[in-house]
Design a protein around this motif. Sequence first.
Motif, PDB file in Angstrom:
ATOM      1  N   ARG A  93     -18.266  11.282  21.290  1.00 54.02           N
ATOM      2  CA  ARG A  93     -16.847  11.610  21.308  1.00 54.02           C
ATOM      3  C   ARG A  93     -16.182  11.227  22.629  1.00 54.02           C
ATOM      4  O   ARG A  93     -14.981  11.020  22.688  1.00 54.02           O
ATOM      5  CB  ARG A  93     -16.646  13.106  21.044  1.00 54.02           C
ATOM      6  CG  ARG A  93     -16.965  13.505  19.612  1.00 54.02           C
ATOM      7  CD  ARG A  93     -16.582  14.946  19.355  1.00 54.02           C
ATOM      8  NE  ARG A  93     -17.354  15.882  20.132  1.00 54.02           N
ATOM      9  CZ  ARG A  93     -18.525  16.386  19.727  1.00 54.02           C
ATOM     10  NH1 ARG A  93     -19.041  16.033  18.572  1.00 54.02           N
ATOM     11  NH2 ARG A  93     -19.174  17.246  20.481  1.00 54.02           N
ATOM     12  N   ASN A  94     -16.971  11.148  23.708  1.00 57.73           N
ATOM     13  CA  ASN A  94     -16.376  10.776  24.995  1.00 57.73           C
ATOM     14  C   ASN A  94     -16.296   9.252  25.171  1.00 57.73           C
ATOM     15  O   ASN A  94     -15.928   8.778  26.242  1.00 57.73           O
ATOM     16  CB  ASN A  94     -17.184  11.389  26.155  1.00 57.73           C
ATOM     17  CG  ASN A  94     -18.636  10.941  26.156  1.00 57.73           C
ATOM     18  OD1 ASN A  94     -18.989   9.923  25.568  1.00 57.73           O
ATOM     19  ND2 ASN A  94     -19.487  11.699  26.832  1.00 57.73           N
ATOM     20  N   HIS A  95     -16.680   8.519  24.114  1.00 53.20           N
ATOM     21  CA  HIS A  95     -16.581   7.057  24.090  1.00 53.20           C
ATOM     22  C   HIS A  95     -17.524   6.364  25.071  1.00 53.20           C
ATOM     23  O   HIS A  95     -17.356   5.177  25.355  1.00 53.20           O
ATOM     24  CB  HIS A  95     -15.132   6.594  24.353  1.00 53.20           C
ATOM     25  CG  HIS A  95     -14.131   7.224  23.444  1.00 53.20           C
ATOM     26  ND1 HIS A  95     -14.141   7.032  22.073  1.00 53.20           N
ATOM     27  CD2 HIS A  95     -13.096   8.073  23.696  1.00 53.20           C
ATOM     28  CE1 HIS A  95     -13.145   7.719  21.527  1.00 53.20           C
ATOM     29  NE2 HIS A  95     -12.509   8.369  22.476  1.00 53.20           N
ATOM     30  N   HIS A  96     -18.516   7.085  25.573  1.00 53.89           N
ATOM     31  CA  HIS A  96     -19.496   6.447  26.455  1.00 53.89           C
ATOM     32  C   HIS A  96     -20.498   5.613  25.667  1.00 53.89           C
ATOM     33  O   HIS A  96     -21.116   4.707  26.212  1.00 53.89           O
ATOM     34  CB  HIS A  96     -20.250   7.498  27.285  1.00 53.89           C
ATOM     35  CG  HIS A  96     -19.509   7.927  28.511  1.00 53.89           C
ATOM     36  ND1 HIS A  96     -19.305   7.114  29.598  1.00 53.89           N
ATOM     37  CD2 HIS A  96     -18.891   9.093  28.806  1.00 53.89           C
ATOM     38  CE1 HIS A  96     -18.621   7.755  30.518  1.00 53.89           C
ATOM     39  NE2 HIS A  96     -18.348   8.957  30.069  1.00 53.89           N
ATOM     40  N   HIS A  97     -20.695   5.960  24.394  1.00 53.03           N
ATOM     41  CA  HIS A  97     -21.690   5.249  23.601  1.00 53.03           C
ATOM     42  C   HIS A  97     -21.085   4.800  22.280  1.00 53.03           C
ATOM     43  O   HIS A  97     -20.380   5.554  21.613  1.00 53.03           O
ATOM     44  CB  HIS A  97     -22.906   6.149  23.326  1.00 53.03           C
ATOM     45  CG  HIS A  97     -23.542   6.667  24.566  1.00 53.03           C
ATOM     46  ND1 HIS A  97     -23.261   7.912  25.085  1.00 53.03           N
ATOM     47  CD2 HIS A  97     -24.434   6.098  25.413  1.00 53.03           C
ATOM     48  CE1 HIS A  97     -23.960   8.088  26.199  1.00 53.03           C
ATOM     49  NE2 HIS A  97     -24.664   7.002  26.423  1.00 53.03           N
TER      50      HIS A  97
END
Length: 248
Positions: A93-97
Amino acid sequence: MEVASSPASPPTFTKFLDLPTELRLKIWAFTAPGPRNVRIRYKGLPDTIEEMNDPRVWPYTSSEPVPAAFHVCQESRAEAQKRFPHKPCFGTRNHHHEAMIYFDFSQDTLVFEGDARDPPINYTLGAFLYGRWTGADDCDKVERLSIGVTEDNYTRSTFIWDEIRRFAGLEELIFYDLDGHLSDKRDVVLVCYRVRDVMLSCYRDTLNLVANRHPQWKLPKIAIKSKDGIQCGELGRGDDNEIYFRPS
């Protein structure tokens, strides 16, 4: 001495590219997989900050291969993207992956089934649902879920029901007893049947506790199975709003 002939090689078709485009596209459409059990495993957090910020270093893996049409060639991929409902899912959800596990919410089952080397299932579910770095997108779209549980889960006052109800779109749920307590083998000593009763009561009583706390929670269809896949019974909410366990 007669020499055994080697197994014949599978037949090959070398004229595929010579087929009319319409026929090739129909063939690619026939490669769509049916319902799949997509097993997901938690690898743990990356070892370095650089890896943690690398979108390719995803803390979950799946042994289920990407549907073949998505990577055979450019033509097959274009047709698969147009025809197949499978999409890369479960990015963080934090767009890191990035989303990297292909999944079809209309028919696939998401499977959490670790072994002795993995963290406890409740830990994996917690990371998947809540983790700052590992919390996954698309949890609310999952309709079918299968979870292997161990003795670690039975010791919790609410089992893993608080995690389960976070899958807001869930319609079907299967629990597998990985410890073998629900085995129906007749050579098991009597004390094991007592353990079996305790385990089954745990499912019912803890679900009743959590369901009463969250009366608006729409329960999925819930089945409980032994380690070898034999169904022991099902859980549900009765007309009196109490949770029942119905043996199979």
